[in-house]
Enzyme design. Structure first.
Site, mmCIF file in Angstrom:
data_model
loop_
_atom_site.group_PDB
_atom_site.id
_atom_site.type_symbol
_atom_site.label_atom_id
_atom_site.label_comp_id
_atom_site.label_asym_id
_atom_site.label_seq_id
_atom_site.Cartn_x
_atom_site.Cartn_y
_atom_site.Cartn_z
ATOM 1 C CG HIS A 169 12.319 -9.874 114.772
ATOM 2 N ND1 HIS A 169 13.257 -9.918 115.770
ATOM 3 C CD2 HIS A 169 12.058 -11.163 114.463
ATOM 4 C CE1 HIS A 169 13.562 -11.176 116.037
ATOM 5 N NE2 HIS A 169 12.847 -11.955 115.256
ATOM 6 C CE LYS A 222 20.914 3.243 116.645
ATOM 7 N NZ LYS A 222 20.093 2.573 117.646
ATOM 8 N NE ARG A 223 20.347 -1.224 106.538
ATOM 9 C CZ ARG A 223 20.125 -2.241 105.691
ATOM 10 N NH1 ARG A 223 20.693 -3.409 105.890
ATOM 11 N NH2 ARG A 223 19.353 -2.065 104.634
ATOM 12 C CE LYS A 271 17.254 1.128 112.794
ATOM 13 N NZ LYS A 271 17.137 0.374 114.061
ATOM 14 C CB THR A 273 20.321 -5.903 119.882
ATOM 15 O OG1 THR A 273 20.432 -5.657 118.484
ATOM 16 C CG2 THR A 273 19.162 -6.828 120.135
ATOM 17 C CE LYS A 328 24.651 -6.377 119.534
ATOM 18 N NZ LYS A 328 24.299 -6.244 118.106
HETATM 19 C C1 GL7 Z 1 14.367 -5.639 114.030
HETATM 20 C C2 GL7 Z 1 13.970 -4.466 114.916
HETATM 21 O O1 GL7 Z 1 13.838 -3.325 114.138
HETATM 22 C C3 GL7 Z 1 14.928 -4.240 116.095
HETATM 23 O O2 GL7 Z 1 14.389 -3.270 116.953
HETATM 24 C C4 GL7 Z 1 15.122 -5.530 116.870
HETATM 25 O O3 GL7 Z 1 16.074 -5.351 117.900
HETATM 26 C C5 GL7 Z 1 15.600 -6.618 115.911
HETATM 27 C C6 GL7 Z 1 15.750 -7.946 116.605
HETATM 28 O O4 GL7 Z 1 14.565 -8.301 117.237
HETATM 29 O O5 GL7 Z 1 14.652 -6.791 114.847
HETATM 30 N N1 GL7 Z 1 13.322 -5.923 113.081
HETATM 31 C C7 GL7 Z 1 13.772 -5.903 111.808
HETATM 32 O O6 GL7 Z 1 13.116 -6.134 110.799
HETATM 33 N N2 GL7 Z 1 15.075 -5.575 111.814
HETATM 34 C C8 GL7 Z 1 15.502 -5.395 113.085
HETATM 35 O O7 GL7 Z 1 16.624 -5.120 113.399
HETATM 36 C C9 GL7 Z 1 15.909 -5.462 110.623
#
Ligand code: GL7
Length: 829
Positions: A373, A565-566, A571, A676, A680
């Site tokens: 991820h 989001k975070r 971002k 994601t 939504k």
């Molecule tokens: C993340 C990615 O940053 C995000 O883009 C992705 O949608 C998500 C799920 O695959 O995984 N990777 C990561 O370390 N975090 C994410 O949200 C915290």
């Protein structure tokens, strides 16, 4: 068989669909029973929270029934099973979701209303289960919902943290972290399995013995902790199938350390034993960096060891030997966090089951699949070899063995290219030797998966280039998704009803491709009118929440513009804020008459910063400082408001997303693996203002880029800009808004100085300066579209209509077919 309890019960009582009745009257009685005997509180006097608790218990009873039936059926059918290993699950609340998935929504609403309660109010009493950080963890939760709904024989495994993700409290505009002791009032959803527990070992030494001419390794631990299972039933929608999320909690080991009890220091012995519990105490709040901390490593190993012992035990219960292990089991590694599972499975099968190394190696390579991820090589996990060797001496040996074998094979394939061998090695040599967990996961998995098409490209060309060239066939992508059950049906009931009315069916709730059926009605005046009505009600709900949490009154006629989001530099919440400052500056410098042309906006930002992430924390403070100025400026009034929503979490998202007109996804191209949140918002008919990054690229293809507001440098341009040393001239407006911040227009001059430097000239790694002009253009285009209600509503309907591909149902189906090789197994009862 004939001793089957179900069959007996069936014969005796005719219990086709379980013991419990689900009509409103029976539900009411069960709720009152639980009020009286479980909560316990007098049935003549209980409040909303107690009603929630009692309700939750009645739902859980029904879940347990289905859970038993499903698990019994799985056991009888013995299909290939998927075990989904993840250190994080952001489940949020369970009540509405469970009731809806089981199909008892109306019955519960009626039962409660007759008792004088409102279902929605009761559901809001529930605290979020926040056992995760961000997108990765919520995606795990969405996948569980889809696995259950699509009848896959799957289980999730995770950790039962006592403290979930910290609660964000804003004091004077600064973020403070408070512990989230979510179990304080009990957790009615979980089933404690005191009898399902395993000893997990740490430290100690490895003794080698030769038995029957074979070398055996005997790991004598220095510490032992007990892992106890807590099961969380996950109901599917439109099926009785109910799968399991098994979370482990650490408890002092029963048998170990009896010695110290004989030394006389009884009190200290008891206290020391209690330390075992710290392992599952707290979730690490950093969402993409983990620097070899001992406790984190202990958590990881504790988790995988308990899970694998459980998986192997269950397998052995119904199979005479390990011959068909990999035909019956798929193990999914959710990022590198659970990757020690690889070494643990080898240890169990070699040291405890006495299988041969080569047999075990074959099994391992057949069962694991690995989804990554991340995009940045720097954020890949590494474990210091010394730390691993001290905590898990036997596993270090196994990792060295795996690496030796891998390096030998690799030399045969690529020759003595020492640079490349060193890059690909699982062990990183150097002053501090480290285990590269990603390399381990790639080497030992049959498939490596990216989370969007663009992400896979980055894996192939950058992050895992060497491995891609070696094993191109191992690499796949499965674009992420979100479950429409949680993100439309639960959180936007009015839109849900409207969609079903226009499609003439509710089937889209489990066959989401049907949403494309809305396309042909997008310009229909009567749908548009209903659509606007629903959206306005959702905005009203959000406006009330904003007023309650931040004291700002907002106009429903304004465009609700959201970024939640975070908080991360990549971002680019800062880009958003600089845009807001620019908008404010324009309004301030306008002739009175021109103000009539301004499209009113409510800019909403929410998200948590990792506690140690200074830049992110400054962005939060800047948001508050700018908001303070704008929201109190009589020249501005309703034309512009800026609001920070504190303590963003799943249930806040459920409220905010349906009420958003526009949502922002601003990551610099090449930095968001998928995203994601965008999906939504899309489902809920919110328009996107976004860069071409991660899954947004695929959304634009599905929706048509004209139906969103796209801006910013493309991936190949980012690379070129960086190569040129970022020698780009930022536009004048950019310099101007930065100067306002730097010169103290919003106060706190010294505090914001370093923040301004992060986007200054050659420091501007994320290209805020470069992208500012096109960002403002996209914003202007959004303003223009918003004024044309007919056009905006059409775009909104088309957004929902295009969201089908971004359901986690599609994601899970792809994984099931192409990666895990599992098939639906639907409980027929
Ligand atoms: C993340 C990615 O940053 C995000 O883009 C992705 O949608 C998500 C799920 O695959 O995984 N990777 C990561 O370390 N975090 C994410 O949200 C915290």
């Amino acid at each position: 068989g004939s001793g089957d309890g179900k069959a007996k019960a069936e014969r005796m009582f005719g219990l086709m669909n379980g013991f419990l009745k689900n009509d409103p009257y029976s539900l009411q009685k069960d709720i009152l029973d639980h009020v009286e005997f479980t909560v316990p509180r007098s049935r003549f006097s209980f409040d909303d929270f107690e009603a929630y608790q009692a309700c939750a218990h009645t739902v859980k009873d029904r879940l347990i029934e289905r859970w038993h039936d499903t698990q019994m059926y799985f056991k009888r059918k013995d299909p290939k099973r998927l075990y989904f290993l993840s250190l994080e699950f952001l489940m949020g609340r369970s009540l509405s979701n469970s009731v809806i998935n089981m199909g008892f929504q109306d019955q519960y609403a009626e039962a409660l209303s007759q008792l004088g309660f409102d279902f929605e109010v009761v559901a809001e009493q529930e605290a979020d289960a926040a056992l995760g950080n961000g997108g990765l963890a919520r995606f795990s939760a969405c996948q569980m919902d889809s696995l259950a709904t699509l009848d896959y024989p799957a289980w999730g495994y995770g950790l039962r943290y006592q403290y979930g993700l910290f609660r964000q409290v804003i004091i004077d505009g600064y973020q403070h972290e408070q512990p989230d002791y979510w179990l304080n009032f009990g957790n009615p959803w979980e089933i404690e399995r005191v009898h399902v527990s395993y000893a997990v070992k740490f430290h100690g030494t490895v003794e080698e013995k030769t038995i029957d001419g074979e070398v055996r390794h005997d790991w004598v631990p220095g510490e032992m902790v007990e892992a106890v299972a807590y099961d969380n039933p996950i109901p599917g929608y439109g099926t009785r199938n109910t799968i399991n999320l098994r979370l482990w909690a650490a408890k002092p080991s029963g048998e170990y350390d009896m010695e110290s009890f004989n030394t006389g220091d009884y009190i200290n012995s008891v206290v020391n034993r209690q330390n075992a519990e710290t392992i599952s105490n707290v979730l690490y709040p950093d969402d993409r960096s983990h620097q070899g901390k001992e406790l984190r490593l202990k958590q990881q190993y504790f988790f995988v060891s308990a899970s694998l012992q459980d998986i192997v035990r269950r397998f052995k219960d119904s199979h005479p030997n390990f011959e068909n292990f990999s035909e019956k089991i798929a193990l999914q590694l959710n990022d590198t966090h659970p990757s020690l599972a690889i070494a643990e499975l080898m240890r169990i099968l070699i040291d405890e089951e006495h299988l041969k190394w080569n047999t075990v190696w074959k099994i391992v390579c057949d069962v694991f699949s690995f989804t990554t991820h991340t995009v940045s090589p720097e954020s890949l996990e590494k474990i210091p070899v010394d730390l691993l060797g001290s905590l898990l001496p036997r596993h270090l040996q196994i990792l060295y063995d795996i690496n030796f074998k891998f390096m030998e094979d690799l030399k045969k394939k690529i020759g003595l290219d020492y640079d490349r061998l060193a890059r690909m090695s699982i062990i990183k040599e150097g002053a501090v030797k480290q285990i590269r967990v990603a390399n381990l996961s790639i080497v030992c998995s049959h498939t490596v998966i990216g989370v969007s098409r663009a992400h896979l490209e980055l894996l192939k060309t950058r992050v895992f280039k060497d491995f891609y060239e070696l094993w191109p066939e191992k690499f796949q992508y499965k674009t992420n998704g979100a479950t429409q059950r949680r993100w439309i049906v639960v959180s936007n009931p009015n839109l849900c009803a409207l969609i079903s009315r226009w499609l003439g069916t509710e089937s889209w709730i489990h066959n989401v491709d049907l949403l494309t059926g809305l396309r042909e009605h997008a310009a229909d005046a009567s749908l548009q009118q209903d659509w606007q009505k629903v959206r306005r009600m959702n905005k009203m709900r959000l406006a009330e929440y904003i007023e309650a949490t931040s004291g700002v009154t907002v106009s429903l006629d304004a465009m609700f513009d959201v970024q939640i989001k975070r908080i991360h530099e990549y971002k680019r919440q800062l880009l958003n804020l600089l845009g807001v400052i620019h908008r404010y500056d324009c309004i301030k410098n306008m002739e009175k008459g021109d103000k009539r042309r301004v499209v009113p906006r409510v800019c909403i930002i929410g998200g948590k910063a990792a506690p140690g992430y200074e830049v992110a924390k400054k962005i939060i403070k800047l948001c508050h400082a700018v908001a303070e100025k704008i929201n109190n400026d009589p020249d501005v009034g309703d034309l512009l408001k800026l609001v920070f929503i504190p303590d963003y979490n799943v249930s806040v998202a459920e409220l905010v997303i349906p009420g958003a007109d526009l949502s922002q996804h601003l990551s610099t191209a090449g930095h968001e693996p998928s995203g994601t949140g965008n999906m939504k918002f899309l489902m809920n008919g919110c328009l996107l203002l976004a860069t071409q990054d991660g899954s947004t690229i695929e959304i634009a293809e599905e929706l048509g880029v004209d139906n969103m507001f796209s801006f910013g440098a493309k991936l190949h341009e980012v690379a070129a800009l960086r190569e040129k040393g970022l020698a780009v001239k930022a536009p004048l407006q950019f310099a101007r808004v930065i100067r306002m911040v730097r010169d103290g227009y919003f106060g706190h001059k010294d505090y914001f100085k370093s923040l301004c430097e992060t986007v200054d000239g050659s420091n501007d790694f994320y290209l805020l300066g470069h992208d500012f002009a096109s960002y403002l253009e996209a914003q202007a285009a959004a303003d223009k579209a918003f004024v044309d209600k007919e056009k905006w509503t059409r775009m909104s309907i088309l957004s929902t209509a295009a969201s089908g591909r971004f359901s986690s149902d599609r994601t899970i189906q792809e994984y099931a077919e192409h990666t895990w090789g599992i098939e639906p197994c639907r409980c027929p009862f």
